[in-house]
Design a protein around this motif. Structure first.
Motif, PDB file in Angstrom:
ATOM      1  N   TYR A  74       0.840  -1.210   0.000  1.00 35.34           N
ATOM      2  CA  TYR A  74       0.000   0.000   0.000  1.00 35.34           C
ATOM      3  C   TYR A  74       0.872   1.255   0.000  1.00 35.34           C
ATOM      4  CZ  TYR A  74      -2.832   3.753   2.004  1.00 35.34           C
ATOM      5  OH  TYR A  74      -3.436   4.959   2.248  1.00 35.34           O
ATOM      6  N   PHE A  75       1.885   1.234   0.862  1.00 31.97           N
ATOM      7  CA  PHE A  75       2.753   2.412   0.979  1.00 31.97           C
ATOM      8  C   PHE A  75       3.506   2.671  -0.331  1.00 31.97           C
ATOM      9  CE2 PHE A  75       6.833   4.418   2.162  1.00 31.97           C
ATOM     10  CZ  PHE A  75       6.328   5.597   2.705  1.00 31.97           C
ATOM     11  N   ALA A  76       4.028   1.587  -0.908  1.00 29.59           N
ATOM     12  CA  ALA A  76       4.767   1.744  -2.175  1.00 29.59           C
ATOM     13  C   ALA A  76       3.850   2.313  -3.252  1.00 29.59           C
ATOM     14  CB  ALA A  76       5.338   0.393  -2.618  1.00 29.59           C
ATOM     15  N   ALA A  77       2.607   1.838  -3.275  1.00 26.05           N
ATOM     16  CA  ALA A  77       1.668   2.328  -4.297  1.00 26.05           C
ATOM     17  C   ALA A  77       1.363   3.806  -4.083  1.00 26.05           C
ATOM     18  CB  ALA A  77       0.389   1.506  -4.256  1.00 26.05           C
ATOM     19  N   THR A  78       1.227   4.204  -2.821  1.00 21.84           N
ATOM     20  CA  THR A  78       0.934   5.624  -2.560  1.00 21.84           C
ATOM     21  C   THR A  78       2.123   6.510  -2.926  1.00 21.84           C
ATOM     22  OG1 THR A  78       1.665   5.429  -0.271  1.00 21.84           O
ATOM     23  CG2 THR A  78      -0.693   5.152  -0.676  1.00 21.84           C
ATOM     24  N   GLN A  79       3.324   5.913  -2.972  1.00 26.07           N
ATOM     25  CA  GLN A  79       4.508   6.679  -3.366  1.00 26.07           C
ATOM     26  C   GLN A  79       4.706   6.684  -4.880  1.00 26.07           C
ATOM     27  OE1 GLN A  79       6.213   8.418  -0.918  1.00 26.07           O
ATOM     28  NE2 GLN A  79       4.464   7.615   0.244  1.00 26.07           N
ATOM     29  N   GLY A  80       3.740   6.110  -5.594  1.00 28.17           N
ATOM     30  CA  GLY A  80       3.791   6.123  -7.046  1.00 28.17           C
ATOM     31  C   GLY A  80       4.741   5.099  -7.638  1.00 28.17           C
ATOM     32  N   LEU A  81       5.034   4.031  -6.910  1.00 26.18           N
ATOM     33  CA  LEU A  81       5.996   3.045  -7.403  1.00 26.18           C
ATOM     34  C   LEU A  81       5.344   1.966  -8.265  1.00 26.18           C
ATOM     35  CD1 LEU A  81       8.199   2.662  -4.184  1.00 26.18           C
ATOM     36  CD2 LEU A  81       8.635   4.054  -6.210  1.00 26.18           C
ATOM     37  N   GLY A  82       4.012   2.009  -8.397  1.00 30.40           N
ATOM     38  CA  GLY A  82       3.332   1.066  -9.272  1.00 30.40           C
ATOM     39  C   GLY A  82       3.279  -0.343  -8.705  1.00 30.40           C
ATOM     40  N   ILE A  83       2.761  -1.253  -9.514  1.00 34.83           N
ATOM     41  CA  ILE A  83       2.614  -2.647  -9.060  1.00 34.83           C
ATOM     42  C   ILE A  83       3.978  -3.298  -8.796  1.00 34.83           C
ATOM     43  CG2 ILE A  83       1.666  -4.925  -9.624  1.00 34.83           C
ATOM     44  CD1 ILE A  83      -0.424  -2.758  -9.101  1.00 34.83           C
ATOM     45  N   PRO A  84       4.969  -3.100  -9.689  1.00 31.64           N
ATOM     46  CA  PRO A  84       6.278  -3.722  -9.393  1.00 31.64           C
ATOM     47  C   PRO A  84       6.853  -3.243  -8.053  1.00 31.64           C
ATOM     48  CG  PRO A  84       6.189  -2.972 -11.678  1.00 31.64           C
ATOM     49  CD  PRO A  84       4.961  -2.439 -11.015  1.00 31.64           C
ATOM     50  N   GLY A  85       6.715  -1.943  -7.801  1.00 30.35           N
ATOM     51  CA  GLY A  85       7.207  -1.406  -6.528  1.00 30.35           C
ATOM     52  C   GLY A  85       6.440  -1.977  -5.352  1.00 30.35           C
ATOM     53  N   ALA A  86       5.123  -2.139  -5.533  1.00 30.31           N
ATOM     54  CA  ALA A  86       4.301  -2.687  -4.458  1.00 30.31           C
ATOM     55  C   ALA A  86       4.701  -4.125  -4.155  1.00 30.31           C
ATOM     56  CB  ALA A  86       2.819  -2.605  -4.847  1.00 30.31           C
ATOM     57  N   VAL A  87       4.905  -4.911  -5.214  1.00 34.17           N
ATOM     58  CA  VAL A  87       5.306  -6.313  -5.008  1.00 34.17           C
ATOM     59  C   VAL A  87       6.676  -6.368  -4.323  1.00 34.17           C
ATOM     60  CG1 VAL A  87       5.919  -8.470  -6.172  1.00 34.17           C
ATOM     61  CG2 VAL A  87       3.945  -7.138  -6.977  1.00 34.17           C
ATOM     62  N   ALA A  88       7.581  -5.519  -4.791  1.00 37.30           N
ATOM     63  CA  ALA A  88       8.924  -5.516  -4.190  1.00 37.30           C
ATOM     64  C   ALA A  88       8.847  -5.167  -2.706  1.00 37.30           C
ATOM     65  CB  ALA A  88       9.817  -4.512  -4.928  1.00 37.30           C
ATOM     66  N   ALA A  89       8.046  -4.163  -2.381  1.00 36.45           N
ATOM     67  CA  ALA A  89       7.912  -3.771  -0.974  1.00 36.45           C
ATOM     68  C   ALA A  89       7.267  -4.883  -0.159  1.00 36.45           C
ATOM     69  CB  ALA A  89       7.076  -2.494  -0.873  1.00 36.45           C
ATOM     70  N   ALA A  90       6.275  -5.550  -0.760  1.00 39.46           N
ATOM     71  CA  ALA A  90       5.581  -6.631  -0.048  1.00 39.46           C
ATOM     72  C   ALA A  90       6.522  -7.798   0.231  1.00 39.46           C
ATOM     73  CB  ALA A  90       4.382  -7.111  -0.870  1.00 39.46           C
ATOM     74  N   VAL A  91       7.530  -7.979  -0.600  1.00 44.10           N
ATOM     75  CA  VAL A  91       8.482  -9.072  -0.401  1.00 44.10           C
ATOM     76  C   VAL A  91       9.612  -8.640   0.538  1.00 44.10           C
ATOM     77  CG1 VAL A  91      10.212 -10.514  -1.549  1.00 44.10           C
ATOM     78  CG2 VAL A  91       7.971 -10.172  -2.608  1.00 44.10           C
ATOM     79  N   VAL A  92      10.179  -7.482   0.250  1.00 44.52           N
ATOM     80  CA  VAL A  92      11.413  -7.089   0.944  1.00 44.52           C
ATOM     81  C   VAL A  92      11.165  -6.718   2.416  1.00 44.52           C
ATOM     82  CG1 VAL A  92      13.245  -5.353   1.015  1.00 44.52           C
ATOM     83  CG2 VAL A  92      12.547  -6.351  -1.173  1.00 44.52           C
ATOM     84  N   ILE A  93      10.121  -5.934   2.669  1.00 44.05           N
ATOM     85  CA  ILE A  93       9.906  -5.457   4.053  1.00 44.05           C
ATOM     86  C   ILE A  93       9.686  -6.626   5.029  1.00 44.05           C
ATOM     87  CG2 ILE A  93       8.370  -4.103   5.545  1.00 44.05           C
ATOM     88  CD1 ILE A  93       8.045  -2.153   3.158  1.00 44.05           C
ATOM     89  N   PRO A  94       8.768  -7.569   4.726  1.00 45.69           N
ATOM     90  CA  PRO A  94       8.604  -8.693   5.662  1.00 45.69           C
ATOM     91  C   PRO A  94       9.829  -9.603   5.710  1.00 45.69           C
ATOM     92  CG  PRO A  94       6.701  -8.479   4.220  1.00 45.69           C
ATOM     93  CD  PRO A  94       7.769  -7.613   3.647  1.00 45.69           C
ATOM     94  N   ALA A  95      10.552  -9.707   4.582  1.00 47.69           N
ATOM     95  CA  ALA A  95      11.760 -10.537   4.591  1.00 47.69           C
ATOM     96  C   ALA A  95      12.806  -9.934   5.537  1.00 47.69           C
ATOM     97  CB  ALA A  95      12.326 -10.649   3.170  1.00 47.69           C
ATOM     98  N   VAL A  96      12.972  -8.624   5.456  1.00 50.31           N
ATOM     99  CA  VAL A  96      13.912  -7.949   6.367  1.00 50.31           C
ATOM    100  C   VAL A  96      13.419  -8.076   7.808  1.00 50.31           C
ATOM    101  CG1 VAL A  96      14.833  -5.689   7.034  1.00 50.31           C
ATOM    102  CG2 VAL A  96      14.740  -6.341   4.607  1.00 50.31           C
ATOM    103  N   PHE A  97      12.106  -7.941   7.976  1.00 54.40           N
ATOM    104  CA  PHE A  97      11.527  -8.105   9.316  1.00 54.40           C
ATOM    105  C   PHE A  97      11.843  -9.498   9.868  1.00 54.40           C
ATOM    106  CE2 PHE A  97       7.645  -9.690  11.580  1.00 54.40           C
ATOM    107  CZ  PHE A  97       7.818  -8.983  12.755  1.00 54.40           C
TER     108      PHE A  97
END
Lengths: 464, 287
Positions: free
Chosen positions: B52-75
């Motif tokens: 959601y956050f990536a999409a609100t920053q205008g990063l599009g679907i690829p950015g959203a998917v990347a954020a959805a993968v990377v943030i929980p992985a780092v967590f």
């Protein structure tokens, strides 16, 4: 509801709110006030009221003798939830404006906010804190019906006026009706109670169904306490409007996947889903829009009332219709009508200027509640619970959401706000995209009913 | 009648794919590390809100998917390195700590993004007809993504050096360490993979239902049911369990009552624990 027995303030034998106020009738704040002042007021009050012999007369609590007037606001997640935040900020804005104007006869209002977390037990604890520790003169707020019902007994025991701004269950007013002396401290400033919410839906359909082209509807109502009276009214009266109810379902409060429900709506051939939703509304509207289901969508949808909702759901609410107390653009009242504070649109703009967002319906109501209370106190010149109760019963206050009057003891809905065209008469609004080719870009809340407040014609979703 | 059955099969299959996505990360951590990760739901929330956050920053679907993968992985990695590693031989402590972290994450999300649900971007928009059933492109994409990830995970575990090390550690941490496999590194890998899988599941869930700060609670309970039914620790069992529960739940809602939403997995959980506590595939990866 069971009294948990741990409240010392409820153990007074002389009708007081607690044991701290034996000499002054039923107000108990003098334990927190300077002793000499308290003793003076107490002696004067009891003398004036002539209740030294325990005659049961209400003691006067003169406004001029008070250093401040304390108002407790109960709101769900006030920092995070626009519904709770609007309750808190609506009350604060009213108090700020009154204080900026010199207060009430020079006495300032002090608004305190506590979080109910939409949980009945938490709500009881926070209410108890207001009464025991904060010595409030008024409580307002409470969004969730379950929380209101949980604290109703406490309101009766505290004998402190409460003006509900949010919860709709008529079970509260039924209690006031059945046992007036005990529960008379409860008033519902808004919204209209859940029975009248149902009546309002029927009135809307009666007036607009043919314009909208809704000949058949599927009634979808979430299974929570607040919707039970809504369902009862719809079951009884909706078909009288000439609309054919082809499906009628109270769906589980835990529903998050609306596919099975929507498949049934489609199978029923309904022109529209006619809904009453609050807690489950976001999943419902999002899936309706994403799937472009071949039926229209409207009724009472609480999340859609939020001015910022369109952006939160990325335009999924486009073409959805909901009832609402007021919108930032709807002139429910105009400046020359209101008795105190702002009319609808100026209030919304001032709220925006102060808090950087437009209010939800609860904001209008909480603002009106504090202003109406202030008007009554000023007129009575007295903060005592009974004078305030009497004053509110006799009050006809025009604020942001209409003219607020309360049903009397002879009504089934004692102390609920009166639902009538010239009193409180909600609007129906539709989210309309600014650019139909790109509905995610932005949308506005356009009033489509009543006709005298309409800002646009109803738009049918383009995929239908 | 045939239309109804076809609709049931399609809806169940799609739902089950999502359930499998939700559960396999949970089972992976238990199978390898032997601990229950009660912050699995928090990873799902982070995935949804990351998208959601990536999409609100205008990063599009690829950015959203990347954020959805990377943030929980780092967590997942941070969780393991800072908390879990110290207590990995104390499963009760891990349960308590992951539960506390989960609640904390919910509160952070609540304070940051508010209590109102937000719309998570869809992988694909639009609908298409399959038989007589209207299917969302997004649902179909989640189904395909689910199987792509399951197959990739299967291939990774069985055919890569790192994967085989994970398998070996899950069978016997002691034996693996005798072969020079560092169990802490293996566990770290599983926490990262599980976090990433949960994040994708969070985006998938959020794109269908909208996201809120407690989005992860039901999936956590669902994961329990699926993993217990499939056999604790078994990825293959979890996939099968997800499909059994997916078909059961859609069937109950479709043919019995929509009021029973969410009850079927809980009934299955209790019944399996009473009748066949080892589940369908036992605990094949565990020692």
């Amino acid at each position: 509801m069971v009294n948990d027995g741990n409240r010392d303030w409820s153990s007074s034998s002389n009708g007081n709110k607690n044991g701290k106020s034996e000499n002054v009738g039923n107000k108990r704040r003098f334990g927190r006030r300077p002793f000499i002042k308290a003793a003076g007021i107490g002696a004067a009050a009891t003398g004036l009221a002539g209740c030294l012999g325990g005659g049961g007369e209400e003691a006067a609590v003169p406004l001029a003798d008070r250093d401040e007037i304390r108002i407790g606001v109960l709101a769900p997640h006030p920092s995070e939830d626009p519904i709770g935040g609007s309750i808190a900020n609506g009350a604060k804005l009213a108090a700020k404006q009154i204080n900026d104007d010199g207060g009430l006869d020079g006495t300032e209002l002090n608004v305190m906010v506590k979080d109910t977390a939409e949980d009945p037990q938490t709500g009881r604890e926070r209410y108890g804190e207001f009464i025991r520790e904060e010595d409030v003169d008024l409580t307002t707020g409470v969004f969730t019906s379950e929380v209101l019902l949980a604290i109703l007994e406490d309101i009766a025991e505290a004998q402190t006026p409460h003006m509900t701004a949010g919860a709709a269950t008529p079970d509260a007013s039924a209690q006031v009706n059945e046992n007036y002396e005990q529960y008379k401290y409860h008033f519902r400033t808004g919204p209209i109670n859940a029975h009248h919410l149902g009546v309002n839906l029927v009135d809307f359909m009666d007036a607009k169904a043919s314009d909208l082209g809704w000949e058949t509807v599927a009634v979808l109502v979430e299974d929570f306490t607040w919707t039970e009276p809504v369902s009862a009214v719809l079951n009884e009266r909706l078909e009288d409007t000439g609309v054919d109810v082809v499906m009628n379902r109270r769906y589980s409060s835990g529903t998050s996947d609306f596919n099975p429900v929507y498949n049934d709506v489609e199978d029923s051939g309904a022109d529209a889903a006619f809904v009453a939703m609050a807690h489950t509304g976001s999943a419902a509207i999002t899936q309706w829009a994403q799937q472009q289901r071949p039926f229209e969508f409207g009724g009472i949808h609480v999340p859609m009332q939020l001015p910022a909702y369109y952006d939160l759901v990325k335009g999924a609410s486009a073409y959805g219709v909901t009832q609402n107390s007021a919108t930032p653009q709807s002139e429910v009242t105009t400046p020359d009508e209101v008795d105190r504070g702002d009319a609808t649109v100026p209030f919304a703009e001032n709220f925006m200027a102060e808090y950087d967002s437009y209010p939800v319906y609860t904001g209008y109501i909480a603002y009106d509640a504090v202003n109406q209370f202030a008007t009554v106190v000023e007129e009575q010149g007295d903060l005592g619970a009974d004078p305030v109760v009497t004053g509110l019963e006799e009050s006809s206050y025009t604020g942001t959401a209409g003219t607020i009057e309360y049903y009397g003891q002879d009504s089934d809905y004692t102390h609920d706000v009166v639902y009538a065209e010239d009193k409180v008469w909600p609007v129906f609004m539709q989210w309309q995209p600014e650019d139909p080719q790109n509905p995610q870009a932005g949308g506005t809340q356009e009033v489509i009913f009543p006709d005298n407040l309409a800002t646009a014609d109803y738009q049918t979703p383009p995929w239908i | 009648m045939i239309e109804t059955i076809l609709q049931y099969v399609i809806q169940s299959t799609i739902r089950s794919g999502l359930y499998a996505l939700v559960a396999i990360g949970f089972t992976l951590i238990f199978g390898v590390g032997g601990v229950l990760n009660l912050a699995h739901g928090a990873s799902i929330v982070l995935g949804a809100y990351g998208a959601y956050f990536a999409a609100t920053q205008g990063l599009g679907i690829p950015g959203a998917v990347a954020a959805a993968v990377v943030i929980p992985a780092v967590f997942g990695a941070v969780m393991y390195l800072t908390i879990i590693r110290r207590f990995e031989h104390e499963p009760i402590m891990v349960m308590i700590l992951t539960l506390v972290v989960s609640v904390a994450i919910e509160q952070v999300v609540l304070k940051t993004f508010g209590a109102q649900p937000v719309a998570v971007p869809q992988f694909f928009s639009g609908n298409f007809s399959l038989g007589a059933t209207n299917v969302q492109a997004n649902q179909a994409a989640i189904f395909v993504l689910s199987w792509a990830l399951i197959i990739t995970l299967f291939l990774f575990i069985n055919y890569t050096k790192q994967g085989k090390a994970i398998l070996a550690t899950s069978m016997s941490a002691k034996g693996a360490s005798l072969m020079g496999i560092k169990s802490s590194r293996i566990n770290l890998t599983t926490w990262i993979i599980a976090g990433a899988l949960a994040g994708v599941a969070g985006m998938a869930l959020g794109s269908q239902l909208t996201a809120n700060y407690h989005l992860g609670r039901n999936p956590l309970v669902l994961s329990f049911s699926i993993v217990v039914l499939g056999g604790i620790g078994s990825i293959r069992g979890s996939v099968l369990g997800a499909y059994l529960i997916g078909f059961l739940e859609v069937g109950v809602v479709e043919f019995v009552s929509s009021d029973l939403t969410g009850i079927a997995p809980l009934v299955v959980l209790v019944l399996v624990l009473l009748v066949k506590p080892e589940g369908l595939y036992g605990r094949e990866l565990a020692e």
